[in-house]
Design an enzyme around this catalytic site. Sequence first.
Site, PDB file in Angstrom:
ATOM      1  N   HIS A 162      -5.758  -6.454   2.933  1.00  0.00           N
ATOM      2  CA  HIS A 162      -4.995  -5.567   3.356  1.00  0.00           C
ATOM      3  C   HIS A 162      -4.243  -5.574   4.869  1.00  0.00           C
ATOM      4  O   HIS A 162      -4.967  -5.451   5.642  1.00  0.00           O
ATOM      5  CB  HIS A 162      -5.431  -4.196   2.962  1.00  0.00           C
ATOM      6  CG  HIS A 162      -5.889  -3.978   1.601  1.00  0.00           C
ATOM      7  ND1 HIS A 162      -5.167  -2.847   0.647  1.00  0.00           N
ATOM      8  CD2 HIS A 162      -6.698  -4.665   0.621  1.00  0.00           C
ATOM      9  CE1 HIS A 162      -5.666  -2.952  -0.465  1.00  0.00           C
ATOM     10  NE2 HIS A 162      -6.494  -4.041  -0.499  1.00  0.00           N
ATOM     11  N   CYS A 214      -2.875  -3.397   6.144  1.00  0.00           N
ATOM     12  CA  CYS A 214      -3.050  -2.108   6.729  1.00  0.00           C
ATOM     13  C   CYS A 214      -4.324  -2.084   7.764  1.00  0.00           C
ATOM     14  O   CYS A 214      -4.585  -1.242   8.443  1.00  0.00           O
ATOM     15  CB  CYS A 214      -2.782  -0.781   5.660  1.00  0.00           C
ATOM     16  SG  CYS A 214      -4.089  -0.903   4.529  1.00  0.00           S
ATOM     17  N   GLN A 250      -4.973  -0.535  -4.367  1.00  0.00           N
ATOM     18  CA  GLN A 250      -5.688  -1.823  -4.932  1.00  0.00           C
ATOM     19  C   GLN A 250      -6.507  -1.224  -6.304  1.00  0.00           C
ATOM     20  O   GLN A 250      -6.455  -2.087  -7.559  1.00  0.00           O
ATOM     21  CB  GLN A 250      -6.497  -2.700  -4.172  1.00  0.00           C
ATOM     22  CG  GLN A 250      -7.123  -3.803  -4.865  1.00  0.00           C
ATOM     23  CD  GLN A 250      -7.954  -4.806  -4.161  1.00  0.00           C
ATOM     24  OE1 GLN A 250      -7.662  -4.982  -2.927  1.00  0.00           O
ATOM     25  NE2 GLN A 250      -9.076  -5.310  -4.296  1.00  0.00           N
ATOM     26  N   CYS A 261       0.800  -1.284   0.039  1.00  0.00           N
ATOM     27  CA  CYS A 261       0.135   0.050  -0.130  1.00  0.00           C
ATOM     28  C   CYS A 261       0.845   1.219  -0.046  1.00  0.00           C
ATOM     29  O   CYS A 261       1.964   1.144   0.841  1.00  0.00           O
ATOM     30  CB  CYS A 261      -0.669  -0.039   1.000  1.00  0.00           C
ATOM     31  SG  CYS A 261      -1.795   1.574   1.437  1.00  0.00           S
ATOM     32  N   GLU A 262       0.348   2.081  -0.736  1.00  0.00           N
ATOM     33  CA  GLU A 262       1.343   3.409  -0.851  1.00  0.00           C
ATOM     34  C   GLU A 262       1.300   4.312   0.263  1.00  0.00           C
ATOM     35  O   GLU A 262       2.062   5.257   0.425  1.00  0.00           O
ATOM     36  CB  GLU A 262       0.909   4.263  -2.379  1.00  0.00           C
ATOM     37  CG  GLU A 262      -0.413   4.846  -2.385  1.00  0.00           C
ATOM     38  CD  GLU A 262      -0.683   5.412  -3.754  1.00  0.00           C
ATOM     39  OE1 GLU A 262      -1.508   6.196  -3.679  1.00  0.00           O
ATOM     40  OE2 GLU A 262      -0.229   5.042  -4.496  1.00  0.00           O
ATOM     41  N   HIS A 263       0.109   4.018   1.095  1.00  0.00           N
ATOM     42  CA  HIS A 263      -0.203   4.866   2.289  1.00  0.00           C
ATOM     43  C   HIS A 263       0.556   4.488   3.217  1.00  0.00           C
ATOM     44  O   HIS A 263       1.003   5.520   4.193  1.00  0.00           O
ATOM     45  CB  HIS A 263      -1.786   4.791   2.695  1.00  0.00           C
ATOM     46  CG  HIS A 263      -2.551   5.309   1.648  1.00  0.00           C
ATOM     47  ND1 HIS A 263      -3.847   4.978   1.220  1.00  0.00           N
ATOM     48  CD2 HIS A 263      -2.162   6.285   0.573  1.00  0.00           C
ATOM     49  CE1 HIS A 263      -4.255   5.471   0.349  1.00  0.00           C
ATOM     50  NE2 HIS A 263      -3.503   6.232  -0.179  1.00  0.00           N
ATOM     51  N   HIS A 264       0.785   3.267   3.727  1.00  0.00           N
ATOM     52  CA  HIS A 264       1.751   2.846   4.803  1.00  0.00           C
ATOM     53  C   HIS A 264       2.687   2.052   4.564  1.00  0.00           C
ATOM     54  O   HIS A 264       3.454   1.522   5.439  1.00  0.00           O
ATOM     55  CB  HIS A 264       0.656   2.181   5.798  1.00  0.00           C
ATOM     56  CG  HIS A 264      -0.486   2.928   6.087  1.00  0.00           C
ATOM     57  ND1 HIS A 264      -1.638   2.771   5.575  1.00  0.00           N
ATOM     58  CD2 HIS A 264      -0.599   4.163   7.179  1.00  0.00           C
ATOM     59  CE1 HIS A 264      -2.579   3.622   6.179  1.00  0.00           C
ATOM     60  NE2 HIS A 264      -2.042   4.416   7.113  1.00  0.00           N
TER      61      HIS A 264
END
Length: 209
Positions: A167, A169, A139, A98-101
């Site tokens: 996920h 996260c 995703q 995931c690009e966020h975490h």
Amino acid sequence: MDAIVKNHPAAFKAVKDQDRRPSREEAEEAVRTLIAFLGDDPAREGLLDTPARVVKSFGEIYGGYRQDAGAVLERVFEEVGGYEDIVLVQDIPFFSHCEHHMVPFYGHVHCAYYPRGGVVGLSKIARVVDVFARRLQTQENLTASIADAIDGVLKPRGLAIMIEAEHMCMAMRGVQKSGVSTTTTRFTGVFKDPAEQVRFMTLVRGRQR
């Protein structure tokens, strides 16, 4: 290939502009900083070689930035005996982050298309999944990237992509709910017809039983 590049503009610019990329030594130092930030000692025996290992593993985990999906799909087999029906490759496993975490998410990709003048080797579809999965993204973006690459190169009469993933996260942090599955889809061409979407879903779900 414009459709492929536009999904990760900053990433592709960084790969092409080698002079602006941090060195391996700088990357390893960044890992040491993170270890210290977490409250551990990067100089202790068990962590001495960790920065080098992490940077090396990143080269594999995020190897998709150095790969071209168009090159993977460039060879098309036109001698298919007049076959014009659906081609379905399903349950393609993948791991991404995931690009966020920067926490993993993983699952399976199901891909179906109606050929227009030729087909590609079945392994090529799986390779395209890996090209995009081994990058930072959501995703939703992974679904669109795979679809844009296949649709842009093969130009099939219709394409269906479905990704089912869990996920970390959601499981490891935040709401901390494991076992939750997220489904995303993308349909082009004849697959915009609801009847064709039902056929695709029936084939995929029927195999999963």
